[in-house]
Design an enzyme around this catalytic site. Structure first.
Site, short mmCIF file in Angstrom:
data_model
loop_
_atom_site.label_atom_id
_atom_site.label_comp_id
_atom_site.label_asym_id
_atom_site.label_seq_id
_atom_site.Cartn_x
_atom_site.Cartn_y
_atom_site.Cartn_z
CE1 TYR A 54 -24.17 15.08 0.11
CE2 TYR A 54 -23.12 13.09 -0.23
CZ TYR A 54 -23.71 13.97 0.55
OH TYR A 54 -24.21 13.55 1.80
NE ARG A 61 10.01 0.07 4.14
CZ ARG A 61 9.47 -0.87 3.55
NH1 ARG A 61 8.16 -0.30 3.09
NH2 ARG A 61 9.47 -2.19 3.49
CG MET A 71 -19.58 7.73 4.59
SD MET A 71 -19.70 8.55 6.40
CE MET A 71 -19.00 9.74 6.37
CE LYS A 94 3.53 -5.53 3.73
NZ LYS A 94 4.86 -5.26 3.30
C1 LIG Z 1 4.99 -6.00 2.27
C2 LIG Z 1 6.56 -6.54 2.04
C3 LIG Z 1 6.87 -7.65 1.20
C4 LIG Z 1 5.81 -8.36 0.26
O1 LIG Z 1 5.85 -7.46 -1.15
P1 LIG Z 1 4.98 -7.74 -2.15
O2 LIG Z 1 5.29 -6.55 -3.00
O3 LIG Z 1 3.60 -7.89 -1.97
O4 LIG Z 1 5.42 -8.77 -2.68
C5 LIG Z 1 8.26 -8.26 1.22
N1 LIG Z 1 9.02 -7.58 2.12
C6 LIG Z 1 9.03 -6.78 2.80
C7 LIG Z 1 9.78 -6.34 3.69
C8 LIG Z 1 7.70 -6.07 2.85
O5 LIG Z 1 7.69 -5.17 3.63
#
Ligand SMILES: *Cc1c(COP(=O)(O)O)cnc(C)c1O
Length: 389
Positions: free
Chosen positions: A272, A137, A320, A39
């Site tokens: 800055y 969640r 930036m 992801k």
């Molecule tokens: C992101 C995620 C993972 C992986 O988590 P890590 O801490 O990077 O191993 C696994 N399961 C779900 C549902 C996630 O959202």
């Protein structure tokens, strides 16, 4: 586009990725499947190249967070099973099915919507049921008083028409913490997960093909949680204490070059706000790397970046597009010298600590104007610049 590669760039070491993947494979054994979490563009590493590499090396599943991320992989000819962990609107059900994408089902309302949409087109959607065992969640709430209603809700979902419940999963909230309370919490989550599965399967008269829950912390520490498949992200990319303990390698190195070197007298305010003032004659390097590239402005005046002569202190506010470093005691570091922001020599974990965050946020923050260079068998095999050109 070549020229941009000598500004600030990220090197993705696919050899390190393969190394990490194989090490984790060795650890989990041949009976456990491997899902690679890709992801958020594979945590900023480039999901297409990461997925290709995992596919070539025999990984079983991929996970993303949205249908756009899943489609990006399919359009780039990734054939492996893909699980969407997050929200997909019901209008996308046909696309999910046509592109053979598995969808997480997280509550009754979504289960019904997905079933209805699939039924309309007379096709079947592959799903994994998400159980909320303590992350609070997504997923069917099953703890304490909610056990029976949770089990009932899951049974209802998996017996709806035009849904094929291939898997069931949950997510740990504190598997990467080592204190006793966290240990207890994770154990409770796991027990609840297996209790729910036991009860559902008993009433269903069938079993889920793929049960999974082990994220990075659990994959590293809790063998009993592997079930049918592990689901690590961070561990695969080689960051954090568990990757370190397992001798895994950081996959991303973020690099930049010195664009200008100047020597200032004592009493010169830099950048800055003038928060840094030289207390002696100071030789300063300007780097074409700022918060628009993914640097954290909150790190201003607090961190070091790695030169060939060791760490150089970052000076003043991070801008930036640029930042400054102290090269006073590093005479051989000059215009065009390479600087490692994080990677094999400058630990991303240390930089994340200083920023009060986690390595995930630093790799995800590398922005789209930073080109990626992919390295395999020690050679550059692909370059990507993600601008609209
Ligand atoms: C992101 C995620 C993972 C992986 O988590 P890590 O801490 O990077 O191993 C696994 N399961 C779900 C549902 C996630 O959202």
């Amino acid at each position: 586009m070549e020229s941009t590669l000598r500004r600030t760039w990220s090197e993705i070491d696919l050899d390190a990725l393969i190394y990490n993947y194989k090490k984790i494979r060795e650890k989990i054994g041949s009976n456990v499947k491997f899902l690679g979490v890709v992801k958020a563009d594979a945590y900023g590493h480039g999901s297409v190249e990461v997925a290709k590499t995992l596919e070539e090396n025999g990984a079983d599943y991929l996970a993303v967070s949205s249908i756009d991320e899943a489609m990006e992989l399919r359009v780039n000819r990734i054939k492996m099973p893909i699980l969407i962990l997050g929200h997909t609107p019901k209008e996308q059900v046909e696309r999910l099915i046509d592109f053979d994408i598995t969808q997480a089902v997280t509550c009754k309302a979504k289960a019904i919507e997905y079933s209805q949409e699939a039924k309309k087109i007379n096709k079947t959607l592959k799903i994994h049921i998400k159980v909320d065992t303590g992350m609070s969640r997504l997923g069917y709430l099953c703890d304490n008083d909610f056990f029976d209603t949770g089990v009932k809700g899951i049974l209802e979902a998996i017996t709806l028409p035009n849904l094929d419940a291939e898997g069931i999963f949950t997510h740990f909230a504190v598997a990467d913490e080592d204190d006793d309370e966290s240990l207890k919490y994770t154990k409770h989550q796991f027990k609840l997960f297996t209790d729910v599965i036991g009860e559902v399967e008993k009433k269903w008269g069938k079993s889920f093909k793929i049960k999974h829950c082990a994220n990075t912390g659990a994959t590293a520490k809790f063998k009993e949680t592997y079930l049918d498949m592990v689901r690590p992200g961070l561990l695969l990319y080689g960051y954090g204490k568990y990757a370190h303990e397992m001798g895994l390698k950081p996959v991303m190195s973020l690099k930049t070059v010195v664009s200008t070197v100047k020597v200032y007298p004592k009493g010169t305010k830099i950048s800055y706000g003038g928060i840094f003032e030289t207390d002696k004659q100071t030789r300063v390097g300007v780097l074409p790397y700022g918060y628009a590239d993914g640097f954290f402005r909150s790190l201003s005046n607090k961190c070091s970046l790695m030169t060939k002569e060791g760490p150089a202190r970052q000076l003043g506010k991070i801008c930036m597009d640029m930042c400054m470093i102290d090269l006073s005691d590093k005479p051989s570091v000059d215009v065009d010298s390479e600087i490692e922001i994080f990677g094999k020599n400058n630990s991303i974990d240390d930089l994340a600590d200083i920023a009060g965050t986690i390595p995930y946020e630093l790799t995800c923050a590398v922005s789209k104007r930073v080109p990626r260079t992919y390295i395999k068998n020690g050679e550059v095999i692909a370059k990507e610049l993600m601008l609209r050109m």
